[in-house]
Design a protein around this motif. Structure first.
Motif, PDB file in Angstrom:
ATOM      1  N   ARG A   1       6.822  -3.970   2.864  1.00  0.00           N
ATOM      2  CA  ARG A   1       8.169  -4.314   3.060  1.00  0.00           C
ATOM      3  C   ARG A   1       8.612  -5.817   3.092  1.00  0.00           C
ATOM      4  O   ARG A   1       9.239  -6.498   2.731  1.00  0.00           O
ATOM      5  CB  ARG A   1       8.548  -3.520   4.324  1.00  0.00           C
ATOM      6  CG  ARG A   1      10.205  -3.425   4.423  1.00  0.00           C
ATOM      7  CD  ARG A   1      10.949  -2.923   3.059  1.00  0.00           C
ATOM      8  NE  ARG A   1      11.823  -3.981   2.456  1.00  0.00           N
ATOM      9  CZ  ARG A   1      12.381  -3.729   1.210  1.00  0.00           C
ATOM     10  NH1 ARG A   1      12.043  -2.751   0.587  1.00  0.00           N
ATOM     11  NH2 ARG A   1      12.894  -4.529   0.646  1.00  0.00           N
ATOM     12  N   LEU A   2       7.292  -6.476   4.082  1.00  0.00           N
ATOM     13  CA  LEU A   2       7.442  -7.862   4.356  1.00  0.00           C
ATOM     14  C   LEU A   2       7.452  -8.641   3.050  1.00  0.00           C
ATOM     15  O   LEU A   2       8.081  -9.632   2.933  1.00  0.00           O
ATOM     16  CB  LEU A   2       6.323  -8.118   5.380  1.00  0.00           C
ATOM     17  CG  LEU A   2       6.379  -9.947   5.825  1.00  0.00           C
ATOM     18  CD1 LEU A   2       7.676 -10.368   6.388  1.00  0.00           C
ATOM     19  CD2 LEU A   2       5.291  -9.987   6.852  1.00  0.00           C
ATOM     20  N   LEU A   3       6.497  -8.385   2.561  1.00  0.00           N
ATOM     21  CA  LEU A   3       5.882  -9.108   1.213  1.00  0.00           C
ATOM     22  C   LEU A   3       7.227  -8.903   0.219  1.00  0.00           C
ATOM     23  O   LEU A   3       7.801  -9.886  -0.596  1.00  0.00           O
ATOM     24  CB  LEU A   3       4.722  -8.831   0.497  1.00  0.00           C
ATOM     25  CG  LEU A   3       3.538  -9.170   1.256  1.00  0.00           C
ATOM     26  CD1 LEU A   3       2.148  -8.891   0.562  1.00  0.00           C
ATOM     27  CD2 LEU A   3       3.587 -10.774   1.824  1.00  0.00           C
ATOM     28  N   THR A   4       7.724  -7.864   0.009  1.00  0.00           N
ATOM     29  CA  THR A   4       8.933  -7.478  -0.834  1.00  0.00           C
ATOM     30  C   THR A   4      10.134  -8.363  -0.329  1.00  0.00           C
ATOM     31  O   THR A   4      10.583  -9.030  -1.074  1.00  0.00           O
ATOM     32  CB  THR A   4       9.440  -6.013  -0.778  1.00  0.00           C
ATOM     33  OG1 THR A   4       8.149  -5.361  -1.484  1.00  0.00           O
ATOM     34  CG2 THR A   4      10.535  -5.940  -1.537  1.00  0.00           C
ATOM     35  N   ASP A   5      10.469  -8.225   0.720  1.00  0.00           N
ATOM     36  CA  ASP A   5      11.428  -8.998   1.177  1.00  0.00           C
ATOM     37  C   ASP A   5      11.318 -10.760   1.136  1.00  0.00           C
ATOM     38  O   ASP A   5      12.375 -11.005   0.494  1.00  0.00           O
ATOM     39  CB  ASP A   5      11.714  -8.829   2.952  1.00  0.00           C
ATOM     40  CG  ASP A   5      12.272  -7.411   3.131  1.00  0.00           C
ATOM     41  OD1 ASP A   5      12.648  -6.747   2.330  1.00  0.00           O
ATOM     42  OD2 ASP A   5      12.101  -7.193   4.415  1.00  0.00           O
ATOM     43  N   LEU A   6      10.117 -11.070   1.174  1.00  0.00           N
ATOM     44  CA  LEU A   6       9.977 -12.543   1.044  1.00  0.00           C
ATOM     45  C   LEU A   6      10.240 -13.073  -0.568  1.00  0.00           C
ATOM     46  O   LEU A   6      10.884 -13.672  -0.688  1.00  0.00           O
ATOM     47  CB  LEU A   6       8.389 -12.947   1.382  1.00  0.00           C
ATOM     48  CG  LEU A   6       8.258 -13.087   2.765  1.00  0.00           C
ATOM     49  CD1 LEU A   6       6.801 -13.456   3.018  1.00  0.00           C
ATOM     50  CD2 LEU A   6       9.071 -14.307   3.315  1.00  0.00           C
ATOM     51  N   VAL A   7       9.831 -12.066  -1.515  1.00  0.00           N
ATOM     52  CA  VAL A   7       9.787 -12.389  -2.693  1.00  0.00           C
ATOM     53  C   VAL A   7      11.031 -12.032  -3.332  1.00  0.00           C
ATOM     54  O   VAL A   7      11.779 -12.815  -4.099  1.00  0.00           O
ATOM     55  CB  VAL A   7       8.714 -11.522  -3.781  1.00  0.00           C
ATOM     56  CG1 VAL A   7       8.854 -10.152  -3.864  1.00  0.00           C
ATOM     57  CG2 VAL A   7       8.637 -12.487  -5.105  1.00  0.00           C
ATOM     58  N   GLN A   8      11.934 -11.081  -2.822  1.00  0.00           N
ATOM     59  CA  GLN A   8      13.104 -10.698  -3.124  1.00  0.00           C
ATOM     60  C   GLN A   8      14.062 -11.979  -2.625  1.00  0.00           C
ATOM     61  O   GLN A   8      15.043 -12.549  -3.262  1.00  0.00           O
ATOM     62  CB  GLN A   8      13.434  -9.561  -2.607  1.00  0.00           C
ATOM     63  CG  GLN A   8      13.040  -8.303  -3.422  1.00  0.00           C
ATOM     64  CD  GLN A   8      13.574  -7.035  -2.957  1.00  0.00           C
ATOM     65  OE1 GLN A   8      14.444  -6.806  -2.112  1.00  0.00           O
ATOM     66  NE2 GLN A   8      13.240  -6.043  -4.037  1.00  0.00           N
ATOM     67  N   GLY A   9      13.991 -12.384  -1.479  1.00  0.00           N
ATOM     68  CA  GLY A   9      14.568 -13.590  -0.886  1.00  0.00           C
ATOM     69  C   GLY A   9      14.625 -14.693  -1.566  1.00  0.00           C
ATOM     70  O   GLY A   9      15.472 -15.344  -1.948  1.00  0.00           O
ATOM     71  N   ALA A  10      13.309 -15.045  -2.514  1.00  0.00           N
ATOM     72  CA  ALA A  10      12.953 -16.234  -3.175  1.00  0.00           C
ATOM     73  C   ALA A  10      13.715 -16.080  -4.498  1.00  0.00           C
ATOM     74  O   ALA A  10      14.275 -16.931  -5.013  1.00  0.00           O
ATOM     75  CB  ALA A  10      11.339 -16.366  -3.265  1.00  0.00           C
ATOM     76  N   LEU A  11      13.626 -14.830  -5.044  1.00  0.00           N
ATOM     77  CA  LEU A  11      14.466 -14.534  -6.384  1.00  0.00           C
ATOM     78  C   LEU A  11      15.910 -14.811  -6.222  1.00  0.00           C
ATOM     79  O   LEU A  11      16.612 -15.508  -6.823  1.00  0.00           O
ATOM     80  CB  LEU A  11      14.253 -13.205  -6.530  1.00  0.00           C
ATOM     81  CG  LEU A  11      13.045 -12.744  -7.138  1.00  0.00           C
ATOM     82  CD1 LEU A  11      12.701 -11.266  -7.537  1.00  0.00           C
ATOM     83  CD2 LEU A  11      12.264 -13.463  -8.203  1.00  0.00           C
ATOM     84  N   ASN A  12      16.536 -14.483  -5.054  1.00  0.00           N
ATOM     85  CA  ASN A  12      17.766 -14.528  -4.707  1.00  0.00           C
ATOM     86  C   ASN A  12      18.038 -15.822  -4.449  1.00  0.00           C
ATOM     87  O   ASN A  12      19.322 -16.542  -5.046  1.00  0.00           O
ATOM     88  CB  ASN A  12      18.364 -13.954  -3.236  1.00  0.00           C
ATOM     89  CG  ASN A  12      19.610 -13.665  -3.446  1.00  0.00           C
ATOM     90  OD1 ASN A  12      20.544 -13.538  -4.125  1.00  0.00           O
ATOM     91  ND2 ASN A  12      20.208 -14.032  -1.987  1.00  0.00           N
ATOM     92  N   ASP A  13      17.521 -16.689  -3.803  1.00  0.00           N
ATOM     93  CA  ASP A  13      17.534 -18.156  -3.700  1.00  0.00           C
ATOM     94  C   ASP A  13      17.698 -18.921  -4.846  1.00  0.00           C
ATOM     95  O   ASP A  13      18.355 -19.887  -5.175  1.00  0.00           O
ATOM     96  CB  ASP A  13      16.591 -18.839  -2.617  1.00  0.00           C
ATOM     97  CG  ASP A  13      16.499 -18.429  -1.113  1.00  0.00           C
ATOM     98  OD1 ASP A  13      17.693 -17.829  -0.926  1.00  0.00           O
ATOM     99  OD2 ASP A  13      15.586 -18.734  -0.570  1.00  0.00           O
TER     100      ASP A  13
END
Ligand code: FES
Length: 629
Positions: free
Chosen positions: A236-248
């Motif tokens: 979940r943590l790694l998913t949140d990180l990559v999804q956050g980067a996609l959004n940024d």
């Protein structure tokens, strides 16, 4: 004119449906005698310019001699030119990304409609009035409305612009809305790159990239999977990180292009299998152990919000299909962009990252595999290694007689001999390849990869081995050479294995994809034996081919169908279970490799003495072969 074009199948655009708003139907009438067509074309063949055209000209400007096709009625024989900008399926020309000939035909299309006003007698709802208008004005049958678009439809009024995706109204704007946007993203384990495009013209409006924030959990993919294996909730943590980067990234691209992120309707994504699973919120652990099971090897379309991207509320994210447990949607993107399946020469595509994805074949057969090169080619595992960033040594030359080096750093055009103030911060992947190849050519490194003692202040004892001092604080150590040997042997062995499967000894063309492929000097790649012998003129960089594939899937609906079909045909080879891989690996440890023929290099470079004499004149303990291996 617009109706005539439609009837005749002429590619003439329209978003407004012929009411003089969009300007996409512009044509240039040409007057005179045309023996080829056996007609005379005169001004009288078209009706006079209308008030609507005058309004459009005042609003947007109209090139002299042009007419709006929807306003000009045909009264007689006439010859017209359709400018490229008025073609629906216009050709995309782009330099930054290498794209094959591509026409803009996205899955989402804009349509301006004027519904019949509701009356007391009207018994049908707005969705059906809309479907009716689309049928009457656009000849579109059986269109339905996505429930998530209902609120916008309700607010839009009777005159609106709709986005239709796969027969469904996905978005609605009041009045006339001119364009929509899409973003193509290549999710790499080190960097994430994105491109924002106008979906009606295919024009690229912005591009950018950022580091994958997961990198703090390990440079290579397996360390990220290990993190998930050992930490509850790690996925979940790694998913949140990559999804956050996609959004940024999407936010940055929209800002750069000067648009609102809510105007983005389409996203396409590529990535290796582990990134693919993580950005989709899937558990990557099955990919970390045999049989390296993919949750899906089909393309997927999900709401953009489910991969963490804030865009239009109904924006969709299309993810290209993965090919195998180690060969991902990024390789599918490379294949789509490079098109080996449409040509007869045997092509080798190599995308080097922390794993090397390899595709070999042509229109008859296509094979794919992944080789565990590790991150050495990206500068990791190298004593002075760093990513390709300003300050990193990227080019190296070594004088064969004096063993004195010259080098270039990223961000500065001068060689170190011209600018002695260059202060490198480290050495990147392409730099280490050149340094080791030059040392090999200069006789400092043997065919077996041993750093030899040489009469030069640049060659210094380093424990039981020797190192070469390239610059202040930057040395090429025996371990560095070993790391590159292991990485290149894995790459070469993977390629060789696929050549065995195809029963070929010669490859017609080699394309190196990705950042490493863009920076590496192919001659040095061949000197070290990263790739098989091939005519050097047939070896070149494919740029960010994975990203180019994502752009193609963004701009052209048929490109999606194409790659979905091609991946089904690809034969997947699992290097880990193939005994021949080990044999090739061992053979490939030497420089360049055991069977190297130096076919084209010998005309270009002076090859090393195969048995270099031992250095004389300096007394230094020589490490034994055993110590240095
Ligand atoms: Fe839109 Fe002619 S079709 S202006």
């Amino acid at each position: 004119m617009l109706n005539a074009a439609r009837q005749l199948g002429v590619d003439l655009g329209s978003v407004c449906g012929g009411v003089g708003l969009c300007g996409r139907c512009q044509i240039t009438p040409v007057f005179g005698d045309f023996p080829k067509h056996q007609i005379s074309s005169s001004e009288a063949a078209l009706t006079k310019a209308t008030a609507t055209e005058g309004e459009y000209e005042a609003r947007k400007g109209l090139t002299i001699g042009r007419r709006l096709g929807c306003m000009a009625d045909i009264c007689g024989d006439v010859v017209v030119d359709v400018p490229a900008t008025s073609q629906v399926h216009r050709q995309v020309i782009r330099k930054e990304l290498e794209l094959v000939d591509l026409v803009v035909d996205p899955v989402s299309t804009l349509h301006y409609v004027q519904m019949e006003a509701a009356t007391l007698e009207t018994t049908i709802g707005t969705t059906r009035r809309l479907a009716q208008a689309l049928r009457d004005q656009w000849a579109m049958e059986h269109i339905t409305v996505d429930p998530r678009a209902l609120r916008d439809l309700q607010a839009a009024g009777d005159t609106c612009t709709v986005v239709i995706r796969d027969g469904v109204v996905a978005a609605v704007w009041p009045g006339f809305h001119e364009t929509t946007y899409g973003v193509a993203i290549d999710v790499g384990s080190t960097t994430i790159a994105g491109y924002l495009l106008d979906l009606t013209t295919g024009e690229q409006l912005s591009s950018g990239g950022l580091m994958n924030p997961q990198i703090r959990f390990g440079e290579d993919l397996m360390s990220r999977v290990s993190y998930v294996m050992m930490n509850e909730g790690g996925d979940r943590l790694l998913t949140d990180l990559v999804q956050g980067a996609l959004n940024d990234l999407v936010g940055d691209l929209a800002k750069q292009a000067g648009i609102e992120r809510t105007e983005i309707l389409e996203i396409t994504l590529v990535g290796n299998p582990i990134m693919h699973h993580l950005f989709l919120g899937l558990d990557p652990r099955p990919l970390g152990e045999a049989p390296f099971k993919l949750t899906t090897d089909e393309s997927i379309t999900v709401p953009a919000s489910s991969v963490g991207i804030k865009a239009h509320p109904n924006a969709a994210a299309y993810v290209l299909p993965c090919i195998a447990g180690h060969v991902g949607a990024d390789t599918a993107g490379v294949i789509l962009s490079d098109q080996p399946h449409t040509r007869s020469p045997i092509a080798l595509l190599v995308d080097v990252g922390t794993n090397a994805e390899i595709v070999l074949g042509n229109q008859d057969r296509l094979l794919a595999a992944s080789s565990p090169t590790g991150p050495a080619f990206e500068g990791a595992q190298i004593s002075a290694g760093q990513r390709a960033a300003p300050g990193a040594i990227e080019r190296v030359r070594i004088d064969r007689a004096t063993l004195e080096p010259r080098f270039k750093v990223i961000g500065n055009d001068a060689w170190s001999t011209e600018n002695p103030d260059l202060d490198p911060t480290g050495i990147c992947g392409s730099g280490i390849i050149e340094a080791i190849a030059e040392l090999f050519l200069a006789g400092v490194i043997s065919e077996d990869g041993v750093v030899l003692d040489r009469p030069s202040d640049r060659v210094v004892p380093d424990g039981r081995t020797f190192s070469y001092v390239l610059a202040d604080g930057i040395t090429i150590t025996q371990n560095d050479v070993r790391a590159i040997q292991l990485a290149k042997a894995a790459l070469y062995a993977g390629i060789r294995l696929l050549m065995d499967k195809l029963d070929i000894d010669v490859i017609d063309e080699i394309r190196l994809a990705g950042a490493f492929g863009s920076h590496i000097n192919v001659m040095y790649a061949m000197i070290l034996g990263l790739i098989p012998d091939c005519d050097l003129t047939k070896v070149n960089s494919a740029g960010n081919a994975a990203g180019a594939g994502a752009v193609m899937a963004l701009l052209n609906r048929d490109a999606r169908r194409e790659i979905e079909t091609v991946v089904r045909r690809i034969e997947k080879i699992e290097t880990a279970t193939e005994p021949a891989f080990q044999a090739h690996f061992v053979d490939a440890m030497a420089f360049p490799h055991k069977t190297a023929a130096y076919p084209h290099l010998s005309q270009k470079i002076e090859l090393p003495q195969r048995a270099a004499p031992a250095a004389q004149g300096r007394r230094r303990r020589r490490p034994s072969q055993e110590e240095s291996t």
